[in-house]
Design a protein around this motif. Structure first.
Motif, PDB file in Angstrom:
ATOM      1  N   ASP A 186       0.792  -1.192   0.020  1.00 44.60           N
ATOM      2  CA  ASP A 186       0.130  -0.108   0.131  1.00 44.60           C
ATOM      3  C   ASP A 186       0.878   1.177   0.080  1.00 44.60           C
ATOM      4  O   ASP A 186       0.621   2.167  -0.544  1.00 44.60           O
ATOM      5  CB  ASP A 186      -1.050   0.043   1.208  1.00 44.60           C
ATOM      6  CG  ASP A 186      -2.045  -1.002   0.875  1.00 44.60           C
ATOM      7  OD1 ASP A 186      -2.517  -1.205  -0.114  1.00 44.60           O
ATOM      8  OD2 ASP A 186      -2.566  -1.621   2.015  1.00 44.60           O
ATOM      9  N   ASP A 187       1.950   1.103   0.468  1.00 40.36           N
ATOM     10  CA  ASP A 187       2.793   2.348   0.818  1.00 40.36           C
ATOM     11  C   ASP A 187       3.305   2.812  -0.636  1.00 40.36           C
ATOM     12  O   ASP A 187       3.617   3.910  -1.156  1.00 40.36           O
ATOM     13  CB  ASP A 187       3.900   2.250   1.734  1.00 40.36           C
ATOM     14  CG  ASP A 187       3.314   1.856   3.238  1.00 40.36           C
ATOM     15  OD1 ASP A 187       2.333   2.412   3.306  1.00 40.36           O
ATOM     16  OD2 ASP A 187       4.055   1.328   3.909  1.00 40.36           O
ATOM     17  N   THR A 188       3.966   1.508  -1.379  1.00 37.76           N
ATOM     18  CA  THR A 188       4.459   2.137  -2.847  1.00 37.76           C
ATOM     19  C   THR A 188       3.691   2.026  -3.853  1.00 37.76           C
ATOM     20  O   THR A 188       4.089   2.701  -4.857  1.00 37.76           O
ATOM     21  CB  THR A 188       5.659   0.906  -3.022  1.00 37.76           C
ATOM     22  OG1 THR A 188       4.926  -0.453  -2.797  1.00 37.76           O
ATOM     23  CG2 THR A 188       6.760   0.988  -1.601  1.00 37.76           C
TER      24      THR A 188
ATOM     25  N   GLN B 241      -0.070   1.692  -3.610  1.00 35.86           N
ATOM     26  CA  GLN B 241      -1.486   1.706  -3.186  1.00 35.86           C
ATOM     27  C   GLN B 241      -2.292   0.498  -3.112  1.00 35.86           C
ATOM     28  O   GLN B 241      -3.481   0.296  -3.146  1.00 35.86           O
ATOM     29  CB  GLN B 241      -2.176   2.579  -4.389  1.00 35.86           C
ATOM     30  CG  GLN B 241      -1.644   4.320  -3.734  1.00 35.86           C
ATOM     31  CD  GLN B 241      -0.434   4.562  -4.363  1.00 35.86           C
ATOM     32  OE1 GLN B 241      -0.085   4.219  -5.634  1.00 35.86           O
ATOM     33  NE2 GLN B 241       0.589   5.048  -3.413  1.00 35.86           N
TER      34      GLN B 241
END
Length: 206
Positions: free
Chosen positions: A40-42, A44
């Protein structure tokens, strides 16, 4: 969605607990290498990118070669992404068939169907044709029949079912039951037929 990449070996049959002979497809599933981990951080969303099948280095572009080198693996032929896999894997790890499936699971098989070339409407679209060969009918048993109206609309509608190239498309067969799993040989047996020829790439997912 847990899944794995493999290739179709062929078909065989086994006996179930009730003594019935059950036709099944043998698939060599994995081992697959994790070539990218999306979070999710890199990106989505969460996903694991798996690679399978050996590819010659001279037939691999520099971009792909660098992508595989980052995962510390050799070039692969098939690269598929599986979203929301519940396996905790890092870049370069291996995914085996027994980590994804156990006996009794239901899975979906995705493959490319065999190409049948140019076919008529009876074989391609299951047209019935003119069954009655009497009353003046001549060589119309497998004919398509009328394809349009009269002066209005004076054209053939898009999507009209006619003769053409058949097969060679992406096909998904759902709810295939896993009959046997052989982790030492990377084999999985699923009940029924799987699209594609022997040696064709098959994607299995839950």
């Amino acid at each position: 969605m847990n899944g794995i990449i493999g290739k179709k070996v062929g078909m065989t049959s086994i006996f179930d607990d009730a003594g019935r002979n059950v036709a099944c497809t043998v698939i060599e599933a994995g081992p697959c290498v994790v070539t990218q981990v999306k979070t999710d951080d890199t990106d989505q969303y969460n996903a694991l990118q798996l690679a399978y099948g050996e590819r010659k280095e001279k037939k691999t572009s520099k971009q792909l070669a660098g992508h595989f080198k980052a995962a510390d693996t050799t070039p692969k032929t098939d690269v598929i992404e599986f979203r929301d896999m519940n396996l905790s894997k890092a870049l370069g790890d291996t995914v085996t068939v027994d980590e994804v499936f156990v006996e009794g699971d239901l899975c979906a098989a995705v493959g490319t169907s065999k190409g049948k070339g140019f076919q008529g409407v009876v074989k391609r679209h299951n047209f019935k044709g003119v069954n009655d060969a009497t009353h003046g009918q001549h060589n119309r048993q497998r004919a398509p029949g009328s394809i349009g109206a009269a002066s209005y609309p004076a054209r053939v509608f898009k999507g009209m079912r006619m003769a053409g190239r058949d097969g060679g498309g992406r096909v998904t067969i759902k709810n295939l039951r896993v009959l046997k799993v052989f982790p030492d040989r990377n084999l999985i047996l699923v009940k029924g037929a799987v699209p594609g020829p022997k040696g064709g790439t098959v994607i299995l997912h839950k």
